[in-house]
Scaffold this motif. Structure first.
Motif, PDB file in Angstrom:
ATOM      1  N   ASP A   8      -6.625   3.315  -5.195  1.00 48.32           N
ATOM      2  CA  ASP A   8      -7.340   2.183  -5.784  1.00 48.32           C
ATOM      3  C   ASP A   8      -7.350   2.387  -7.292  1.00 48.32           C
ATOM      4  O   ASP A   8      -7.921   3.360  -7.785  1.00 48.32           O
ATOM      5  N   ASP A  10      -6.955   0.707 -11.602  1.00 46.71           N
ATOM      6  CA  ASP A  10      -7.093  -0.415 -12.552  1.00 46.71           C
ATOM      7  C   ASP A  10      -6.059  -0.221 -13.673  1.00 46.71           C
ATOM      8  O   ASP A  10      -6.383  -0.178 -14.839  1.00 46.71           O
ATOM      9  N   ALA A  34      -4.743  -0.647  -3.960  1.00 53.05           N
ATOM     10  CA  ALA A  34      -5.671  -1.732  -4.273  1.00 53.05           C
ATOM     11  C   ALA A  34      -5.738  -1.907  -5.785  1.00 53.05           C
ATOM     12  O   ALA A  34      -5.871  -0.925  -6.523  1.00 53.05           O
ATOM     13  N   THR A  36      -7.801  -3.090  -8.786  1.00 49.60           N
ATOM     14  CA  THR A  36      -9.196  -3.350  -9.133  1.00 49.60           C
ATOM     15  C   THR A  36      -9.315  -3.781 -10.584  1.00 49.60           C
ATOM     16  O   THR A  36      -8.730  -3.152 -11.470  1.00 49.60           O
ATOM     17  N   GLY A  66      -7.464  -7.189  -5.741  1.00 47.16           N
ATOM     18  CA  GLY A  66      -8.891  -7.024  -5.530  1.00 47.16           C
ATOM     19  C   GLY A  66      -9.705  -8.142  -6.138  1.00 47.16           C
ATOM     20  O   GLY A  66      -9.178  -9.118  -6.681  1.00 47.16           O
ATOM     21  N   ALA A 104      -7.679  -6.612  -1.209  1.00 43.41           N
ATOM     22  CA  ALA A 104      -7.765  -5.157  -1.364  1.00 43.41           C
ATOM     23  C   ALA A 104      -8.791  -4.558  -0.408  1.00 43.41           C
ATOM     24  O   ALA A 104      -8.554  -3.501   0.197  1.00 43.41           O
ATOM     25  N   TRP A 108      -8.052  -1.749   2.559  1.00 46.46           N
ATOM     26  CA  TRP A 108      -8.797  -0.500   2.703  1.00 46.46           C
ATOM     27  C   TRP A 108      -9.205  -0.299   4.164  1.00 46.46           C
ATOM     28  O   TRP A 108      -8.978   0.762   4.751  1.00 46.46           O
ATOM     29  N   CYS A 123      -9.733   6.847  -5.844  1.00 49.15           N
ATOM     30  CA  CYS A 123     -10.174   5.745  -6.711  1.00 49.15           C
ATOM     31  C   CYS A 123     -10.150   6.206  -8.159  1.00 49.15           C
ATOM     32  O   CYS A 123     -10.882   7.130  -8.537  1.00 49.15           O
ATOM     33  N   ASN A 129     -13.738  -2.748  -5.050  1.00 48.15           N
ATOM     34  CA  ASN A 129     -13.038  -3.027  -3.790  1.00 48.15           C
ATOM     35  C   ASN A 129     -13.503  -2.130  -2.663  1.00 48.15           C
ATOM     36  O   ASN A 129     -13.613  -2.566  -1.513  1.00 48.15           O
ATOM     37  N   LEU A 130     -13.781  -0.870  -2.977  1.00 56.39           N
ATOM     38  CA  LEU A 130     -14.267   0.038  -1.946  1.00 56.39           C
ATOM     39  C   LEU A 130     -15.653  -0.390  -1.468  1.00 56.39           C
ATOM     40  O   LEU A 130     -15.947  -0.332  -0.268  1.00 56.39           O
TER      41      LEU A 130
END
Length: 346
Positions: A8, A10, A34, A36, A66, A104, A108, A123, A129-130
């Motif tokens: 995950d 960014d 994912a 984010t 996400g 996203a 997960w 992450c 997203n989580l």
């Protein structure tokens, strides 16, 4: 056997280097990524992630978009730190790969259910997203083999406010939901937290880029320096070396601008290395919570090291490492990876 990873990000300069580290590591199998919102908006994160996968000639790996905003507050991005597109001075071609049809959060959940007890969640961005995935599947703390988080600051100043680390600052509500939820994780599956206390000791310097270029087979590597004009670009023929030089130089310039030295803190690649090999880190258990109501301390991560709250530990915080061991591994792996992928440019 390769370790399944749910990533995950960014993406982000140091996120991109974490991705290349994982792609260069034979013991890693990225199940899905994912995107984010954080360093840049979520759509740009997804575009950057797909482009880095192209650069690393990765197999088809699902990249899921996400949420566009944090759970409860407007999105704050940081192009001043990572460049207008999030990749510093580097520019990568737009990827022909497509973003997944799944969200996203749904990715997960589906991947954790499909790999019960085996997948590691990693992450390196905000935890939006989580947190959304946990709302769908509260069993995630028991489905994952481990969660590794780059985020927070404990016995250390923040890098966004005097007490806040960036990833937690972007979405503190999500961070609190995650740490609260992972109180249900068994002791051997507590999240591993790589906070600023340790990641600001992971200082990449220009000589690391030289070593990486040499490991990739570049006989005359660029030597970046604070005096380079903004328009300077790497002349490296290897695409990975060229990308990293141009991306990381922006990060050097940013840290130099704030009198931190001509260096770059490699937060996310370190977290990726710890996800694959926990022995790189010395940890200490603690109960972690996130302040949401403080006027000047909102988004601060607080660790109860002594059990004063009467709550069981919900995290193992990294308190020590040997940066030289990490950088030796990073240079060796990514350099050899670049040489293997692009032998014609070595």
């Amino acid at each position: 056997m390769a370790q399944p990873i749910i990533l995950d990000v960014d993406t982000g300069i140091d996120d991109s280097l974490a991705m290349l580290y994982l792609l260069a590591s034979p013991e890693a199998e990225i199940l899905g990524i994912a995107a984010t919102a954080g360093n840049v908006p979520a759509a740009q994160v997804a575009a950057n992630t797909l482009a880095v996968l192209d650069l690393g000639r990765a197999p088809e790996i699902e990249v899921a978009l996400g949420a566009a905003e944090p759970l409860a507050i407007p999105l704050r991005t940081t192009e001043d730190t990572h460049g207008p597109q999030g990749l510093g001075y580097a520019v990568l071609p737009l990827s022909p790969r497509e973003v997944s049809e799944r969200s996203a959060a749904r990715m997960w959940v589906d991947l954790a259910r499909a790999n019960p007890g085996t997948a590691i969640g990693l992450c390196t961005g905000p935890l939006t997203n989580l947190a959304l995935a946990l709302r769908m599947e509260p069993e995630l703390p028991r489905l994952l083999r481990r969660l590794v988080v780059m985020g927070g600051a404990f016995n250390h100043p923040g890098n966004t406010t005097p007490t806040n680390e960036w990833n937690i600052h972007v979405d503190p509500e999500a961070a609190k939901e995650v740490f609260d939820a992972f109180s249900a994780a068994p002791p051997d599956r507590r999240p591993l937290v790589c906070a600023l206390d340790i990641t600001e000791r992971i200082e990449m310097r220009p000589e690391h880029l030289v070593l990486l270029a040499e490991a990739a087979g570049n006989a005359s590597p660029d030597l970046v320096a604070a005096g380079h004009p903004v328009e300077w670009r790497s002349a490296a023929t290897n695409p990975i070396v060229r990308y990293l030089t141009d991306a990381v130089r922006f990060y050097f310039d940013f840290h130099h601008q704030y009198d931190l030295g001509y260096l770059a803190h490699m937060h996310d690649p370190f977290a990726a290395a710890v996800a694959l090999d926990h022995t790189l880190a010395t940890t200490r258990p603690a109960t972690v919570d996130v302040e949401l109501a403080g006027i000047i301390t909102r988004a601060t991560t607080v660790a109860d090291w002594a059990g004063m709250w009467g709550r069981e530990p919900n995290a193992d915080i990294v308190i020590d490492t040997d940066p030289a061991v990490f950088f030796d591994r990073l240079v060796t792996r990514v350099g050899a990876f670049a040489r293997r992928l692009y032998p014609e440019h070595s």
